[in-house]
Design a protein around this motif. Structure first.
Motif, PDB file in Angstrom:
ATOM      1  N   PRO A 185       0.801  -1.239   0.000  1.00  0.00           N
ATOM      2  CA  PRO A 185       0.000   0.000   0.000  1.00  0.00           C
ATOM      3  C   PRO A 185       0.833   1.289   0.000  1.00  0.00           C
ATOM      4  N   SER A 186       2.127   1.192   0.376  1.00  0.00           N
ATOM      5  CA  SER A 186       2.900   2.428   0.630  1.00  0.00           C
ATOM      6  C   SER A 186       2.969   3.393  -0.565  1.00  0.00           C
ATOM      7  N   PRO A 187       3.235   2.919  -1.805  1.00  0.00           N
ATOM      8  CA  PRO A 187       3.291   3.883  -2.913  1.00  0.00           C
ATOM      9  C   PRO A 187       1.967   4.618  -3.102  1.00  0.00           C
ATOM     10  N   TRP A 188       0.856   3.945  -2.767  1.00  0.00           N
ATOM     11  CA  TRP A 188      -0.456   4.579  -2.912  1.00  0.00           C
ATOM     12  C   TRP A 188      -0.683   5.582  -1.800  1.00  0.00           C
ATOM     13  N   THR A 189      -0.173   5.254  -0.617  1.00  0.00           N
ATOM     14  CA  THR A 189      -0.262   6.224   0.486  1.00  0.00           C
ATOM     15  C   THR A 189       0.533   7.472   0.105  1.00  0.00           C
ATOM     16  N   ALA A 190       1.712   7.257  -0.504  1.00  0.00           N
ATOM     17  CA  ALA A 190       2.548   8.394  -0.909  1.00  0.00           C
ATOM     18  C   ALA A 190       1.839   9.235  -1.974  1.00  0.00           C
TER      19      ALA A 190
ATOM     20  N   LEU B  81      12.025   9.189   5.900  1.00  0.00           N
ATOM     21  CA  LEU B  81      12.140   8.742   4.499  1.00  0.00           C
ATOM     22  C   LEU B  81      11.982   7.225   4.432  1.00  0.00           C
ATOM     23  N   GLY B  82      10.906   6.722   5.016  1.00  0.00           N
ATOM     24  CA  GLY B  82      10.619   5.289   4.983  1.00  0.00           C
ATOM     25  C   GLY B  82       9.868   4.937   3.708  1.00  0.00           C
ATOM     26  N   ASN B  83       9.049   3.902   3.790  1.00  0.00           N
ATOM     27  CA  ASN B  83       8.326   3.441   2.594  1.00  0.00           C
ATOM     28  C   ASN B  83       7.485   4.552   1.973  1.00  0.00           C
ATOM     29  N   VAL B  84       6.821   5.330   2.812  1.00  0.00           N
ATOM     30  CA  VAL B  84       5.951   6.388   2.278  1.00  0.00           C
ATOM     31  C   VAL B  84       6.745   7.672   2.026  1.00  0.00           C
ATOM     32  N   GLY B  85       7.521   8.099   3.031  1.00  0.00           N
ATOM     33  CA  GLY B  85       8.223   9.379   2.937  1.00  0.00           C
ATOM     34  C   GLY B  85       9.192   9.447   1.764  1.00  0.00           C
TER      35      GLY B  85
ATOM     36  N   ALA C  25      14.819  14.697   6.447  1.00  0.00           N
ATOM     37  CA  ALA C  25      15.469  14.214   7.665  1.00  0.00           C
ATOM     38  C   ALA C  25      14.984  12.819   7.997  1.00  0.00           C
ATOM     39  N   ASP C  26      15.872  12.057   8.602  1.00  0.00           N
ATOM     40  CA  ASP C  26      15.519  10.721   9.084  1.00  0.00           C
ATOM     41  C   ASP C  26      16.533  10.366  10.154  1.00  0.00           C
ATOM     42  N   VAL C  27      16.124   9.546  11.123  1.00  0.00           N
ATOM     43  CA  VAL C  27      17.095   9.100  12.132  1.00  0.00           C
ATOM     44  C   VAL C  27      18.058   8.075  11.544  1.00  0.00           C
TER      45      VAL C  27
ATOM     46  N   SER D 119      21.386   6.155   6.611  1.00  0.00           N
ATOM     47  CA  SER D 119      21.504   5.576   5.269  1.00  0.00           C
ATOM     48  C   SER D 119      20.549   6.266   4.272  1.00  0.00           C
ATOM     49  N   LYS D 120      19.569   7.005   4.805  1.00  0.00           N
ATOM     50  CA  LYS D 120      18.604   7.687   3.917  1.00  0.00           C
ATOM     51  C   LYS D 120      19.219   8.939   3.271  1.00  0.00           C
ATOM     52  N   ARG D 121      20.423   9.260   3.705  1.00  0.00           N
ATOM     53  CA  ARG D 121      21.126  10.425   3.163  1.00  0.00           C
ATOM     54  C   ARG D 121      21.358  10.296   1.656  1.00  0.00           C
TER      55      ARG D 121
ATOM     56  N   CYS E 246       6.328  12.287   8.130  1.00  0.00           N
ATOM     57  CA  CYS E 246       6.125  10.935   7.578  1.00  0.00           C
ATOM     58  C   CYS E 246       6.821   9.880   8.430  1.00  0.00           C
ATOM     59  N   ALA E 247       6.976  10.160   9.725  1.00  0.00           N
ATOM     60  CA  ALA E 247       7.606   9.161  10.598  1.00  0.00           C
ATOM     61  C   ALA E 247       6.633   8.793  11.710  1.00  0.00           C
ATOM     62  N   LEU E 248       6.840   9.371  12.884  1.00  0.00           N
ATOM     63  CA  LEU E 248       6.058   8.957  14.048  1.00  0.00           C
ATOM     64  C   LEU E 248       4.852   9.845  14.287  1.00  0.00           C
TER      65      LEU E 248
ATOM     66  N   ALA F 164       2.222  10.571   8.468  1.00  0.00           N
ATOM     67  CA  ALA F 164       2.268   9.976   9.809  1.00  0.00           C
ATOM     68  C   ALA F 164       0.881   9.948  10.440  1.00  0.00           C
ATOM     69  N   ASN F 165       0.571   8.835  11.083  1.00  0.00           N
ATOM     70  CA  ASN F 165      -0.701   8.695  11.784  1.00  0.00           C
ATOM     71  C   ASN F 165      -0.648   9.473  13.092  1.00  0.00           C
ATOM     72  N   ASN F 166      -1.788   9.968  13.534  1.00  0.00           N
ATOM     73  CA  ASN F 166      -1.903  10.638  14.847  1.00  0.00           C
ATOM     74  C   ASN F 166      -0.836  11.707  15.065  1.00  0.00           C
TER      75      ASN F 166
HETATM   76  N1  LIG Z   1       2.744   2.518   4.791  1.00  0.00           N
HETATM   77  C1  LIG Z   1       1.526   2.976   4.593  1.00  0.00           C
HETATM   78  O1  LIG Z   1       0.869   2.664   3.589  1.00  0.00           O
HETATM   79  C2  LIG Z   1       0.903   3.911   5.598  1.00  0.00           C
HETATM   80  C3  LIG Z   1      -0.479   4.158   5.524  1.00  0.00           C
HETATM   81  C4  LIG Z   1      -1.050   5.059   6.421  1.00  0.00           C
HETATM   82  C5  LIG Z   1      -0.262   5.694   7.375  1.00  0.00           C
HETATM   83  N2  LIG Z   1       1.089   5.421   7.423  1.00  0.00           N
HETATM   84  C6  LIG Z   1       1.878   6.121   8.436  1.00  0.00           C
HETATM   85  O2  LIG Z   1       2.923   6.860   7.797  1.00  0.00           O
HETATM   86  C7  LIG Z   1       4.105   6.857   8.608  1.00  0.00           C
HETATM   87  C8  LIG Z   1       5.270   6.279   7.801  1.00  0.00           C
HETATM   88  O3  LIG Z   1       4.937   4.963   7.374  1.00  0.00           O
HETATM   89  P1  LIG Z   1       5.999   4.061   6.590  1.00  0.00           P
HETATM   90  O4  LIG Z   1       5.244   2.873   6.098  1.00  0.00           O
HETATM   91  O5  LIG Z   1       6.743   4.915   5.626  1.00  0.00           O
HETATM   92  O6  LIG Z   1       6.943   3.625   7.785  1.00  0.00           O
HETATM   93  P2  LIG Z   1       8.489   3.185   7.697  1.00  0.00           P
HETATM   94  O7  LIG Z   1       8.743   2.441   8.962  1.00  0.00           O
HETATM   95  O8  LIG Z   1       8.790   2.555   6.381  1.00  0.00           O
HETATM   96  O9  LIG Z   1       9.274   4.587   7.726  1.00  0.00           O
HETATM   97  C9  LIG Z   1       9.392   5.403   8.839  1.00  0.00           C
HETATM   98  C10 LIG Z   1      10.703   6.190   8.661  1.00  0.00           C
HETATM   99  O10 LIG Z   1      10.771   7.156   9.703  1.00  0.00           O
HETATM  100  C11 LIG Z   1      12.084   7.138  10.241  1.00  0.00           C
HETATM  101  N3  LIG Z   1      12.015   7.642  11.618  1.00  0.00           N
HETATM  102  C12 LIG Z   1      11.697   6.986  12.748  1.00  0.00           C
HETATM  103  N4  LIG Z   1      11.739   7.823  13.798  1.00  0.00           N
HETATM  104  C13 LIG Z   1      12.062   9.036  13.317  1.00  0.00           C
HETATM  105  C14 LIG Z   1      12.239  10.315  13.896  1.00  0.00           C
HETATM  106  N5  LIG Z   1      12.084  10.511  15.197  1.00  0.00           N
HETATM  107  N6  LIG Z   1      12.577  11.335  13.090  1.00  0.00           N
HETATM  108  C15 LIG Z   1      12.738  11.152  11.755  1.00  0.00           C
HETATM  109  N7  LIG Z   1      12.590   9.971  11.151  1.00  0.00           N
HETATM  110  C16 LIG Z   1      12.257   8.929  11.920  1.00  0.00           C
HETATM  111  C17 LIG Z   1      12.534   5.695  10.130  1.00  0.00           C
HETATM  112  O11 LIG Z   1      13.958   5.598  10.171  1.00  0.00           O
HETATM  113  C18 LIG Z   1      11.953   5.313   8.772  1.00  0.00           C
HETATM  114  O12 LIG Z   1      12.837   5.616   7.715  1.00  0.00           O
HETATM  115  C19 LIG Z   1       3.733   6.066   9.873  1.00  0.00           C
HETATM  116  O13 LIG Z   1       3.275   6.969  10.845  1.00  0.00           O
HETATM  117  C20 LIG Z   1       2.586   5.187   9.410  1.00  0.00           C
HETATM  118  O14 LIG Z   1       1.734   4.817  10.467  1.00  0.00           O
HETATM  119  C21 LIG Z   1       1.682   4.557   6.557  1.00  0.00           C
END
Ligand SMILES: NC(=O)c1ccc[n+]([C@@H]2O[C@H](COP(=O)([O-])OP(=O)(O)OC[C@H]3O[C@@H](n4cnc5c(N)ncnc54)[C@H](O)[C@@H]3O)[C@@H](O)[C@H]2O)c1
Length: 335
Positions: A134-139, A169-173, A190-192, A195-197, A224-226, A247-249
């Protein structure tokens, strides 16, 4: 709420069905460590309620539900055998609800986990043969939402020259950052995870730490993280004009929507922006089955939903969060 101790793993598996008013409840299966079963039950209930509103506001024929496989603090990582046993147990729990709950990926589970669960129940979504990751669609939904937010904040959805800070910069970011870059935005990322650099360099983005990105002087902030990143500490330090992210919530508490509005910051409700993944899954449940074209059209419609919310907030002199919740309530009571 159904709580069962798995006969293979001995772990608690839980499903909360918050609402089936608009259709079967859908929500991810979270495999997560909790101190005790009460904490897990509270979490699964809270998350299932959020899914009800997300689906209703997106106009989907789905209710809200959520699943949890509860890991114990003394066994936070399962061996592959124990993981498989837990997933099969969860599959039995889903099956026992007879289709009132459809499961999907969430934190701690993946497409591969869904394949395992599917050996015990057919009430599984997001399989490789269906709507997939689902992530590319969320993005995509986030990009459309961010453009719509710009339309209201700056009078145009054109991203060229627009400054955006993407945090996480995870799956969605990561995908969102690529889409924004393609649209001509200037990015601070930014990301913690250092490697996302690499991605930052590839996109010509400015790499910084999460706190600096959060308080950067930019047009739009895209968390797009927490969750909980918009709180009493961060809010006074924000220098953005609008916020739209995955990011949720994001709000530490609902009342902060007023504080954001008072600061003149336009906040696009997170559960509207990040509904793209859920909208994509819903396509798989349509009578004709999954189609990428329909998924694309339906996910892009998030922009219309957000326009409706911003317009309604402006005409009733309320915040986008309240307008979005009101839209959800209207759709639920009309079901
Ligand atoms: N994946 C989806 O389809 C989807 C759908 C709805 C909501 N979300 C929400 O979107 C957010 C991201 O989802 P995702 O699937 O990309 O998750 P992910 O785990 O793939 O990516 C999260 C990224 O955030 C980074 N991160 C963690 N703590 C951090 C901080 N304090 N500061 C900066 N970066 C930090 C992680 O290193 C990671 O690269 C989450 O809150 C998730 O609940 C995701």
């Amino acid at each position: 709420m159904l709580v069962r101790r798995g006969r293979r793993s001995g772990l608690f598996t839980m499903v909360a069905v918050h609402s089936t008013a608009r259709g079967p409840s859908l929500g991810g299966c979270r495999m997560w460590t909790y101190d005790d079963s009460r904490a897990a039950m509270r979490d699964v209930l809270r998350l299932s309620r959020a899914m009800t509103f997300k689906a209703a506001v997106a106009g989907l024929p789905l209710g809200g539900g959520k699943g949890v496989i509860m890991l114990r603090p003394d066994e936070a990582v399962l061996t592959p055998e124990r993981r498989e046993a837990a997933l099969l147990d969860f599959g039995d729990t889903v099956e026992s609800l007879g289709g009132d709950y459809l499961t999907a990926e969430d934190v701690g589970t993946s497409e591969e986990a869904m394949e395992t669960i599917a050996t015990r129940t057919k009430h599984v979504t997001g399989l490789a043969a269906g709507s997939g990751d689902p992530s590319p669609w969320t993005a995509l939904g986030c990009e459309v939402s961010l453009r719509t937010t710009c339309e209201y904040a700056f009078g145009t959805s054109d991203l060229s020259g627009r400054t955006v800070a993407v945090i996480g910069l995870g799956n969605v970011g990561a995908r969102l950052a690529e889409l924004l870059h393609e649209g001509g935005a200037e990015l601070i990322v930014a990301d913690v995870d250092q490697s996302k650099r690499e991605l930052a360099e590839r996109l010509g983005a400015t790499w910084t730490d999460p706190h600096t990105a959060m308080t950067a002087e930019v047009d739009v902030l895209a968390p797009c993280a927490l969750g909980g990143v918009l709180n009493d500490d961060t809010l006074p330090a924000l220098r953005c004009k609008a916020i739209a992210g995955a990011a949720n919530n994001q709000l530490a508490s609902d009342e902060l929507d007023t504080a954001l509005a008072e600061r003149g910051i336009l906040w696009a409700p997170d559960f509207v922006c990040n509904a793209g993944g859920l909208i994509n899954i819903a396509v798989e449940l349509e009578p004709d089955g999954y189609s990428t074209e329909r998924a694309d059209t339906n996910v892009r419609a998030v922009g219309d939903t957000l326009r409706q919310i911003f317009d309604s907030a402006a005409s009733s002199n309320t915040t986008p969060l309240r307008a979005a919740l009101e839209l959800g309530r209207e759709r639920l009571s009309a079901a």
